[in-house]
Design a protein around this motif. Structure first.
Motif, PDB file in Angstrom:
ATOM      1  N   GLY A 192       0.784  -1.223   0.000  1.00  0.00           N
ATOM      2  CA  GLY A 192       0.000   0.000   0.000  1.00  0.00           C
ATOM      3  C   GLY A 192       0.819   1.278   0.000  1.00  0.00           C
ATOM      4  O   GLY A 192       0.296   2.356   0.292  1.00  0.00           O
ATOM      5  N   LEU A 193       2.100   1.189  -0.360  1.00  0.00           N
ATOM      6  CA  LEU A 193       2.964   2.362  -0.399  1.00  0.00           C
ATOM      7  C   LEU A 193       3.014   3.010  -1.774  1.00  0.00           C
ATOM      8  O   LEU A 193       3.444   4.161  -1.900  1.00  0.00           O
ATOM      9  CB  LEU A 193       4.390   1.971   0.015  1.00  0.00           C
ATOM     10  N   VAL A 194       2.615   2.274  -2.792  1.00  0.00           N
ATOM     11  CA  VAL A 194       2.721   2.724  -4.177  1.00  0.00           C
ATOM     12  C   VAL A 194       1.354   2.646  -4.841  1.00  0.00           C
ATOM     13  O   VAL A 194       0.636   1.663  -4.670  1.00  0.00           O
ATOM     14  CB  VAL A 194       3.755   1.860  -4.952  1.00  0.00           C
ATOM     15  N   THR A 195       1.018   3.686  -5.577  1.00  0.00           N
ATOM     16  CA  THR A 195      -0.261   3.723  -6.286  1.00  0.00           C
ATOM     17  C   THR A 195      -0.256   2.818  -7.503  1.00  0.00           C
ATOM     18  O   THR A 195      -1.224   2.095  -7.769  1.00  0.00           O
ATOM     19  CB  THR A 195      -0.570   5.169  -6.744  1.00  0.00           C
ATOM     20  N   GLU A 196       0.864   2.850  -8.249  1.00  0.00           N
ATOM     21  CA  GLU A 196       0.922   2.130  -9.518  1.00  0.00           C
ATOM     22  C   GLU A 196       2.369   1.812  -9.870  1.00  0.00           C
ATOM     23  O   GLU A 196       3.261   2.652  -9.674  1.00  0.00           O
ATOM     24  CB  GLU A 196       0.298   3.001 -10.619  1.00  0.00           C
ATOM     25  N   VAL A 197       2.609   0.610 -10.368  1.00  0.00           N
ATOM     26  CA  VAL A 197       3.925   0.214 -10.855  1.00  0.00           C
ATOM     27  C   VAL A 197       3.877   0.173 -12.376  1.00  0.00           C
ATOM     28  O   VAL A 197       2.939  -0.398 -12.960  1.00  0.00           O
ATOM     29  CB  VAL A 197       4.337  -1.171 -10.312  1.00  0.00           C
ATOM     30  N   VAL A 198       4.858   0.781 -13.027  1.00  0.00           N
ATOM     31  CA  VAL A 198       4.874   0.843 -14.490  1.00  0.00           C
ATOM     32  C   VAL A 198       6.252   0.436 -15.001  1.00  0.00           C
ATOM     33  O   VAL A 198       7.244   0.523 -14.270  1.00  0.00           O
ATOM     34  CB  VAL A 198       4.527   2.262 -15.000  1.00  0.00           C
ATOM     35  N   PRO A 199       6.340  -0.021 -16.244  1.00  0.00           N
ATOM     36  CA  PRO A 199       7.650  -0.337 -16.809  1.00  0.00           C
ATOM     37  C   PRO A 199       8.576   0.874 -16.755  1.00  0.00           C
ATOM     38  O   PRO A 199       8.119   2.019 -16.880  1.00  0.00           O
ATOM     39  CB  PRO A 199       7.326  -0.728 -18.259  1.00  0.00           C
ATOM     40  N   ASP A 200       9.850   0.614 -16.578  1.00  0.00           N
ATOM     41  CA  ASP A 200      10.814   1.710 -16.451  1.00  0.00           C
ATOM     42  C   ASP A 200      10.691   2.724 -17.584  1.00  0.00           C
ATOM     43  O   ASP A 200      10.667   3.939 -17.347  1.00  0.00           O
ATOM     44  CB  ASP A 200      12.243   1.155 -16.435  1.00  0.00           C
ATOM     45  N   ALA A 201      10.618   2.236 -18.803  1.00  0.00           N
ATOM     46  CA  ALA A 201      10.608   3.123 -19.964  1.00  0.00           C
ATOM     47  C   ALA A 201       9.329   3.942 -20.061  1.00  0.00           C
ATOM     48  O   ALA A 201       9.287   4.949 -20.775  1.00  0.00           O
ATOM     49  CB  ALA A 201      10.799   2.305 -21.249  1.00  0.00           C
ATOM     50  N   ALA A 202       8.297   3.526 -19.358  1.00  0.00           N
ATOM     51  CA  ALA A 202       7.005   4.205 -19.450  1.00  0.00           C
ATOM     52  C   ALA A 202       6.751   5.170 -18.300  1.00  0.00           C
ATOM     53  O   ALA A 202       5.720   5.851 -18.282  1.00  0.00           O
ATOM     54  CB  ALA A 202       5.878   3.164 -19.506  1.00  0.00           C
ATOM     55  N   LEU A 203       7.677   5.246 -17.327  1.00  0.00           N
ATOM     56  CA  LEU A 203       7.419   6.022 -16.119  1.00  0.00           C
ATOM     57  C   LEU A 203       7.186   7.496 -16.423  1.00  0.00           C
ATOM     58  O   LEU A 203       6.206   8.088 -15.947  1.00  0.00           O
ATOM     59  CB  LEU A 203       8.575   5.874 -15.135  1.00  0.00           C
ATOM     60  N   ALA A 204       8.067   8.109 -17.183  1.00  0.00           N
ATOM     61  CA  ALA A 204       7.943   9.545 -17.455  1.00  0.00           C
ATOM     62  C   ALA A 204       6.646   9.850 -18.185  1.00  0.00           C
ATOM     63  O   ALA A 204       5.949  10.823 -17.869  1.00  0.00           O
ATOM     64  CB  ALA A 204       9.143  10.041 -18.256  1.00  0.00           C
ATOM     65  N   ASP A 205       6.302   9.023 -19.160  1.00  0.00           N
ATOM     66  CA  ASP A 205       5.069   9.244 -19.917  1.00  0.00           C
ATOM     67  C   ASP A 205       3.843   9.070 -19.027  1.00  0.00           C
ATOM     68  O   ASP A 205       2.892   9.854 -19.097  1.00  0.00           O
ATOM     69  CB  ASP A 205       5.001   8.280 -21.099  1.00  0.00           C
ATOM     70  N   ARG A 206       3.856   8.044 -18.173  1.00  0.00           N
ATOM     71  CA  ARG A 206       2.717   7.818 -17.286  1.00  0.00           C
ATOM     72  C   ARG A 206       2.579   8.972 -16.299  1.00  0.00           C
ATOM     73  O   ARG A 206       1.457   9.419 -16.009  1.00  0.00           O
ATOM     74  CB  ARG A 206       2.893   6.492 -16.533  1.00  0.00           C
ATOM     75  N   ALA A 207       3.698   9.465 -15.784  1.00  0.00           N
ATOM     76  CA  ALA A 207       3.647  10.602 -14.861  1.00  0.00           C
ATOM     77  C   ALA A 207       3.077  11.837 -15.552  1.00  0.00           C
ATOM     78  O   ALA A 207       2.271  12.575 -14.967  1.00  0.00           O
ATOM     79  CB  ALA A 207       5.034  10.897 -14.304  1.00  0.00           C
ATOM     80  N   SER A 208       3.456  12.051 -16.810  1.00  0.00           N
ATOM     81  CA  SER A 208       2.937  13.206 -17.563  1.00  0.00           C
ATOM     82  C   SER A 208       1.438  13.083 -17.804  1.00  0.00           C
ATOM     83  O   SER A 208       0.687  14.054 -17.665  1.00  0.00           O
ATOM     84  CB  SER A 208       3.672  13.340 -18.900  1.00  0.00           C
ATOM     85  N   LYS A 209       0.993  11.886 -18.162  1.00  0.00           N
ATOM     86  CA  LYS A 209      -0.436  11.682 -18.408  1.00  0.00           C
ATOM     87  C   LYS A 209      -1.248  11.856 -17.131  1.00  0.00           C
ATOM     88  O   LYS A 209      -2.334  12.456 -17.142  1.00  0.00           O
ATOM     89  CB  LYS A 209      -0.680  10.297 -19.011  1.00  0.00           C
TER      90      LYS A 209
END
Length: 259
Positions: free
Chosen positions: A178-195
């Motif tokens: 319960g410490l993390v909202t969402e886990v994403v692939p490394d290469a997708a992190l910046a894009d997911r954060a922007s979205k």
């Protein structure tokens, strides 16, 4: 882009991006970084910013305090106190501003890096990210609000395990705890954060600030005190321009256009 020595700060409309930028030192927090972070958080606490994205440069999110700087100080205790005080000012601003704080954990988060990572209102973690307290390993004790947030997020028993054994959690472990909202692939992190930042930028900042204020107060209030806070805040929101727009848009069956 405002120039700092150890972080980057970029405000673009309702979204501000702050990046810990000491990659050669694993984004370790020295006094310059925490002082700059406190200033950046203060500057982001305004009527324009709706979202703050906090991340790191390179392989690490943040490896914690810069032990080399601490060790070279004439008074190590005074040096660490100054660093912690500035970090705490930054965290206080992040916690109490209306803007939603998104922490995008791009790699290892240790010590104060772990502490600040989980203060995010929304916490994104790259698959390769890891989390460890690491304080007692070097004979120190936790800071960065971890003794406040962790018991509330995961309970006392798990908090003690992390703080006393320095167990390292993978991104998936942290998500399950319960410490993390969402886990994403490394290469997708910046894009997911922007979205996600774009999504939050379309919401009502005052409403988000109300949510944050209510949740900060909930563990210290009794039932009636918390309900009184709820009623006062919702009345305040109903009188606001965003509150009027939100209700009017709902009744007109159109998308709300928040300021």
């Amino acid at each position: 882009m405002t120039e700092y020595q150890t972080i980057t700060f970029e405000a673009s409309g309702p979204i501000t991006r702050i990046t810990l930028n000491r990659p050669d030192a694993a984004n370790g927090m020295n006094h310059t970084m925490t002082r700059e972070l406190a200033d950046a958080a203060r500057r982001a606490d305004n009527d324009t910013t709706k979202v703050v994205v906090l991340t790191g440069t390179g392989r690490f999110f943040c490896a914690g305090g810069d032990l080399k700087e601490f060790a070279s100080a004439p008074d190590r205790g005074a040096q660490i106190k100054a660093v912690a005080d500035d970090l705490h000012r930054a965290i206080s601003s992040f916690a109490r501003m209306n803007a939603v704080l998104i922490t995008a954990v791009n790699g290892a988060a240790a010590g104060a890096g772990f502490s600040i990572a989980v203060t995010g209102d929304l916490v994104l973690a790259a698959e390769s990210a890891s989390f460890t307290m690491a304080y007692t390993r070097v004979g120190l004790s936790p800071d960065g609000s971890s003794s406040y947030y962790l018991p509330r997020l995961i309970g006392i028993t798990r908090t003690k395990e992390l703080m006393l054994t320095n167990r390292t959690l993978s991104a998936q472990d942290a998500s399950q705890w319960g410490l993390v909202t969402e886990v994403v692939p490394d290469a997708a992190l910046a894009d997911r954060a922007s979205k996600l930042a774009d999504q939050m930028a379309a919401t009502a900042a005052g409403s988000n600030g109300g949510v944050k204020n209510l949740l900060l107060a909930t563990f210290g209030n009794g039932l009636e005190e918390q309900m009184e806070l709820e009623s006062r805040l919702i009345a305040e929101r109903a009188r606001s321009a965003d509150g009027r727009e939100g209700v009017d848009a709902f009744l007109a069956k159109r998308k709300a256009d928040f300021a």
